[in-house]
Scaffold this active site. Sequence first.
Site, PDB file in Angstrom:
ATOM      1  N   GLN A  39       5.026   8.602  63.312  1.00  0.00           N
ATOM      2  CA  GLN A  39       5.929   9.451  62.530  1.00  0.00           C
ATOM      3  C   GLN A  39       7.324   9.501  63.146  1.00  0.00           C
ATOM      4  O   GLN A  39       8.320   9.427  62.437  1.00  0.00           O
ATOM      5  CB  GLN A  39       5.369  10.883  62.438  1.00  0.00           C
ATOM      6  N   ASP A  65       2.225   7.961  70.449  1.00  0.00           N
ATOM      7  CA  ASP A  65       1.984   7.529  69.077  1.00  0.00           C
ATOM      8  C   ASP A  65       3.233   7.868  68.273  1.00  0.00           C
ATOM      9  O   ASP A  65       3.443   9.014  67.878  1.00  0.00           O
ATOM     10  CB  ASP A  65       0.749   8.246  68.534  1.00  0.00           C
ATOM     11  N   LYS A 125       5.250   2.914  57.372  1.00  0.00           N
ATOM     12  CA  LYS A 125       5.882   4.240  57.315  1.00  0.00           C
ATOM     13  C   LYS A 125       7.384   4.133  57.561  1.00  0.00           C
ATOM     14  O   LYS A 125       8.128   5.052  57.258  1.00  0.00           O
ATOM     15  CB  LYS A 125       5.268   5.181  58.361  1.00  0.00           C
ATOM     16  N   CYS A 174      -6.180  13.177  58.179  1.00  0.00           N
ATOM     17  CA  CYS A 174      -6.742  12.417  59.298  1.00  0.00           C
ATOM     18  C   CYS A 174      -6.586  13.188  60.606  1.00  0.00           C
ATOM     19  O   CYS A 174      -6.306  12.596  61.658  1.00  0.00           O
ATOM     20  CB  CYS A 174      -6.100  11.042  59.428  1.00  0.00           C
ATOM     21  N   HIS A 199      -3.758  12.448  65.325  1.00  0.00           N
ATOM     22  CA  HIS A 199      -4.299  11.729  64.175  1.00  0.00           C
ATOM     23  C   HIS A 199      -5.593  11.043  64.632  1.00  0.00           C
ATOM     24  O   HIS A 199      -5.726  10.675  65.803  1.00  0.00           O
ATOM     25  CB  HIS A 199      -3.260  10.682  63.759  1.00  0.00           C
TER      26      HIS A 199
HETATM   27  C1  LIG Z   1       0.692  10.359  63.835  1.00  0.00           C
HETATM   28  C2  LIG Z   1       0.000   9.182  63.225  1.00  0.00           C
HETATM   29  N1  LIG Z   1      -0.663   8.327  64.020  1.00  0.00           N
HETATM   30  C3  LIG Z   1      -1.268   7.233  63.527  1.00  0.00           C
HETATM   31  C4  LIG Z   1      -1.262   6.953  62.189  1.00  0.00           C
HETATM   32  C5  LIG Z   1      -1.977   5.730  61.717  1.00  0.00           C
HETATM   33  O1  LIG Z   1      -1.118   4.789  61.145  1.00  0.00           O
HETATM   34  P1  LIG Z   1      -1.780   3.470  60.521  1.00  0.00           P
HETATM   35  O2  LIG Z   1      -2.776   3.941  59.502  1.00  0.00           O
HETATM   36  O3  LIG Z   1      -0.664   2.744  59.888  1.00  0.00           O
HETATM   37  O4  LIG Z   1      -2.420   2.734  61.633  1.00  0.00           O
HETATM   38  C6  LIG Z   1      -0.589   7.837  61.315  1.00  0.00           C
HETATM   39  C7  LIG Z   1      -0.538   7.624  59.853  1.00  0.00           C
HETATM   40  O5  LIG Z   1      -1.505   7.468  59.143  1.00  0.00           O
HETATM   41  C8  LIG Z   1       0.049   8.964  61.853  1.00  0.00           C
HETATM   42  O6  LIG Z   1       0.691   9.832  61.059  1.00  0.00           O
END
Ligand SMILES: Cc1ncc(COP(=O)(O)O)c(C=O)c1O
Lengths: 153, 153, 414, 414
Positions: free
Chosen positions: C211, C208, C234, C372, C130
Site C-alpha cells: 500500500q 510490506d 496496486k 485479508c 495482510h
Molecule cells: C498490505 C498488503 N500486503 C500484501 C498484499 C498482497 O498483494 P498481492 O495480492 O498483490 O500479492 C496486499 C493487497 O492485497 C496488501 O494490501
Amino acid sequence: MTTLAEDVGDLYQAVILDHGRKPRHAGRLASFDTSAKGDNPMCGDRVEVFVKYGADDTIGEAGFEARGCAISIASADLMAEVVVGRKITDTRAMFETFRQMARTGECPACDDAMDRLRPLAGVHDYPSRVKCATLPWHALLAALDGEGRTSSE
Amino acid sequence: MTTLAEDVGDLYQAVILDHGRKPRHAGRLASFDTSAKGDNPMCGDRVEVFVKYGADDTIGEAGFEARGCAISIASADLMAEVVVGRKITDTRAMFETFRQMARTGECPACDDAMDRLRPLAGVHDYPSRVKCATLPWHALLAALDGEGRTSSE
Amino acid sequence: MNDAFPAPGFDIARIRADFPILSQTVRGKPLVFLDSAASAQKPRVVIDAMVNCMETQYANVHRGLHWMSERTTDAYESTRDVVAALLNANDRTEIVFTRNSTEAINLVAHSYGRGIMKPGEVVLISEMEHHANIVPWQMLRDSHGIEMRVAAVTETGELDMEDVAAKLSDNKVGLVAITHMSNVFGTYVPVERLIRLAHEHGAKVLLDGSQAVVHRRVDVQALGCDFYVFTGHKLYGPTGIGVLWARHELLEAMPPFMGGGDMIDSVTFERSTWAHVPHKFEAGTPAIIEAIGLKAAIGYVQEIGYEALSAHEAALTDHALSQLATVEGLRVIGQAQDRGGVVSFTLKGAHAHDVATLLDRQGIAIRAGHHCAEPLMRRLGLDSTARASFGVYTSHEEIDALTTGLNRVREFFV
Amino acid sequence: MNDAFPAPGFDIARIRADFPILSQTVRGKPLVFLDSAASAQKPRVVIDAMVNCMETQYANVHRGLHWMSERTTDAYESTRDVVAALLNANDRTEIVFTRNSTEAINLVAHSYGRGIMKPGEVVLISEMEHHANIVPWQMLRDSHGIEMRVAAVTETGELDMEDVAAKLSDNKVGLVAITHMSNVFGTYVPVERLIRLAHEHGAKVLLDGSQAVVHRRVDVQALGCDFYVFTGHKLYGPTGIGVLWARHELLEAMPPFMGGGDMIDSVTFERSTWAHVPHKFEAGTPAIIEAIGLKAAIGYVQEIGYEALSAHEAALTDHALSQLATVEGLRVIGQAQDRGGVVSFTLKGAHAHDVATLLDRQGIAIRAGHHCAEPLMRRLGLDSTARASFGVYTSHEEIDALTTGLNRVREFFV
Ligand SMILES: Cc1ncc(COP(=O)(O)O)c(C=O)c1O
Ligand SMILES: Cc1ncc(COP(=O)(O)O)c(C=O)c1O
C-alpha cells in the site's frame, strides 16, 4: 539490396574473421603460472586462459583454449597478442577501456596500444554479442586474480 | 432517476429486510441433535445451524446463530422456517432447487413449498452474494451429514 | 462542498482522462471506483506500453541473439533500473521480479527463512498484517521450527511500539516483517523508529510496501530496511508482476527459491550452479510484458510526482473523514495520526456487505469484508468493515457521491 | 518452391494479418520470426482482450462485492473452464494458474515432492529435459533425499524406452517427469507408452507440455498422466501466466506451496486452514489480465483448430527439412520419427552464434545456444546449436528465406 558482407562488415571485419578462423595463440601453454576458465551461461561459450608471468610484473606468455563463436575466439586471440609483454596493471586498465569500447562503440581513451582491438568495436551494435568479446578478458582477469573461474553476465 | 429502493427491490424485498432485521429462528436451540458451522472465507460470514430431529426422519426444530448480512440472515431464517416438519431427504432436494434458483434466478422446479424462499431469487443478479444465501443451507446439510463444519466456495 | 482544495497544479480532470475505465458506467450509473487499495485502474500509458511491446517488439528475453530479443531484454531489464530508482536502491541487481507482493514475501520466507534463519529464531509480525504477511511465516514456523510473535495494535489502529520493544527485548527475533501502511486502517507505521529498534536487537526488517509505495515516496536506503516488497497492480501497473528489493549481500547469501531456466550459471545432472543476483531468483520466462507495463506505471506516477500525489490524497482523505462524519451511525475504524487514503468504516444497523451491494447499485465500488486481515477483524471484535480507498484519479466529487450514497443506504436500510 | 502445400482451408495470409508484429521490419528487412519455441507472438484478439479488460472491466478478483470485481472474477474464472476444456480435464478445479511452466514444475517439486514423496523415492527425468524440468528435481534431491535418475536419449534424439524400463524396474520411481515434446529436437515422446509403463511400476507421471500443447491436441484423460504443465506465452498468450493441471485427488492431498490471500479458508495467528482446490495453490492477486489474455489465445488456437494447425506445421517441417538438406555443411540435430516444428542444426565452419547474428542481419530471428538444455548439449558433444522453430503464422516463404539466408551465411563465413 546490400550484400551480407556490407551489412555485417562492422562486426565481422577481416581481421576478426581471420583470427576467428586461425587463432595464433590457441592452445594450452606448455607451462604456465596461472589460468582461469570463463563461461557465458546464456549461450554456452567457454574459454580457458593460461598466463606465464614475465619479468617486472609483466605478462610473459598467454594462450587460451576456447569453444565459441568467431567473435570470442578472435577476441581471445587478439587479447593474447596485445597483453604479452605488458604490465599487469596496464592489462587491467586495458580491459576497462576495451569493455567501454565494446559496449558503446566509442573509444575516447583509445591509444595506439588499443589499435589491434579496435576491430571489435563493432559488437556494440549487437548487445547480446558484447559478452562474446569480453569473456576472454574476464577469464584473463580471473587468472591474474587467482580466481580460477568466472562467468560473464 | 430511480430510487435506491426501486433499484435494489429485486434483491432486498420486504420479506428479506424484515427477516434480516428480525429473524424468528435466531438462537441456539435449548437441546439439539446435530449442528454445524459454516464460513464464507471470502467475506467473513459465519453461521451455525442447530437441528433437533422429529419423528419419521423429519426435522423437528431448527435454529441458527449468525453474523452476516441481511441476505444470509434472512436466508437462514426462512430456511429454518421451511425445513421444520420436512423429511430430511426432501430438505436435501429443496437445497438443490434453492441453489439453482439463487444462481440463475429461474426456478422451473419450484413448487408451493418453495414459495417462502422465492424472494431470495434476486441474488442471482449479484454473483458474489449468492453464497450469502446458500451458506446457511450448506451448514444445514453439513449438520445433517454430521460434518460439523463447512465453507461456502 | 469543496472546502478541501486539491493540491495546486493537480489537474484531476486531466488525470481522470488518462484512465479509460473511469468513463464506464456501472448499472447505468457513472462508475465511482473507490476500491483502489484492492487493485488500481490502469492509465492509458500502461496499456499502450503493453500493446506496443506485443505489437512491435516482443520476444523472449536473455536468450536470444536476435534484434527482437535484444530489444525486449533491454526493455525488461530497464524496468529494473526504473524500480531501483523508484526505491532508491543502491544497485539494480537488488531488484527481483516476482508475481506480486505475496510471492515476494514467500520468496523471503522460503529462501531467507529456511536457508539462513535457524530453528528457534523468531519472526515478529503485527496484528494488522495482510494474510500475505502472516501465512508464509506460519508455514515457515510449522516446517522450520521458527517462532512467530505478533505485536499488538492500539485502539487507534497504530502499531503498539511498546509491545514491539517488549517482543524484541530477548534478542531472539531474527526478522521483523511488518506492513508499511495498513490496508485496513490506512495507518502508516513509524518504520524509521521500528527499523532502528529492530536493528538494535539484531533483527532484520522486511516492509510490506504493497500500500505504502502507492502513496508515498519510498527510499529504502534512507529507511535502512533490509527487504521491501510491493505489487505492480496496486501501483497502476498490470497484474502478474511484483517486486522484492533486498540488500545485495542478503540476496547473495540466500539460496534460490525456484529452479529452471535463466536462474542457472551451468547445469549438469550432478550439480547446477546459480546465476548472479538477481537472476538467481527469477526462474523461467519472466512476466516480460508486465514488467514493461510496470515501467510505464512508475513513469506515470513519477511524472505526477509523489509530492503532488500525496498532497492530493491527503486532501481527499481529510475531505472523506469530514464528510463521512456527517453520516449518522457511521463509525470510522482506525484513527491513526499518520494515515493515507484508505478508510474503513461500519454503518450502524447495516452489514458491510449490504452496504457494498447498495452502493454498487449506485455505481459506487467499495470493498466489504475482512480485507485479508481476519486476525485484525477479530482483534477489533468485528467480522467485517466497509472500506473506501483512493487513488490518484479519485475526485472530491466521488467522495461526495459516496457520502450521498451512504445516506441513501442508511435511509433504505435502517 | 511451394511443393509442400499448406493444409486446405489454411489461409496463412489471413492468419499472419492477425499478428500485428509480423509486419515489422528488423534492421531494414521484413521480420522473419523463427523463434516461436522460445516465445510466440500474440494475435490481435489476445492484445484486444487484455486492453478490453483494462479499459472496461477491471478490478481485483474473488474479493469484491461490486460489479467490476464480479465481472473480472467471472472472466478470470472462465479461463479455468477454457483451459479445462483445452486439456479435457475432468474438472475445472484441476486447473491451477502459475506464472509459467517453470513455476508449475516447482510447485509440484515443492508440494508433491516434499509433501507427499518420501526420502529414498526416485524422480526419473530424461537427458532431453529443459532446465525447468531438471533443476527443481535437483533442488528436491538435495533438500529432501530424493534420488534423481536420468533416462537416456538415442542418437536420433528419441527417448530410449529400454532405458526408461530399466530405470523403472526396481519400482522405486515415485514420479516420472518428462517433456511431451523436446524444445531442441522437436521430438514427440511416446507418452502413452511411457505412462502405461510408469503406472505399471507405481510411478506418477508429470508431462512438461510447454512445447507440445502449442502444436497438438492434448487430452489428459486419454493420456492418463497425473500432472501436465504448460506456459501461456508459447501458446500465443501473454507472459506471466502458466498452468498446472493435476488430478483432483493429488491436488487435494498436496500441501500449499505459497501462503497469502485467496488461498486460505480462515486465518488465526495460531493456525490457518486452506481454501478448496485450486485456490489453495493460488496465493495473492493472480495474473488476472494475463489469464484473460490466455483465454483469448486458446480461443484463437481452437478456432483455427488443432487439426489444421498440426497439418500446417507438419507441412512446414517437411518443407524445412528438405530445404535445409540443400545447404552445404548443414546438419540437422535430431531425427525422430514423430516430430514437430522445431529444427536444431549446426553449420560446418560457422558457430551457431555467428549464424544467428548473420541471419539477424537479414531480418531472420532464430535461436542459438544450449536452449536451456545444457546436459543434452553435452550428451551430443556440442556446445550449442542453431534452432529454427515454427508457429501457426510461419509461412513456407519464411523457410525459403531461412534457406537463402543460410546459404549467404555459408558463403560469407565458410
Ligand atoms: C498490505 C498488503 N500486503 C500484501 C498484499 C498482497 O498483494 P498481492 O495480492 O498483490 O500479492 C496486499 C493487497 O492485497 C496488501 O494490501
Ligand atoms: C520444454 C520446455 N519446458 C519448459 C520451458 C520453460 O517455460 P517457461 O520459461 O515459460 O517457464 C520451456 C521453454 O522455455 C520449454 O521449451
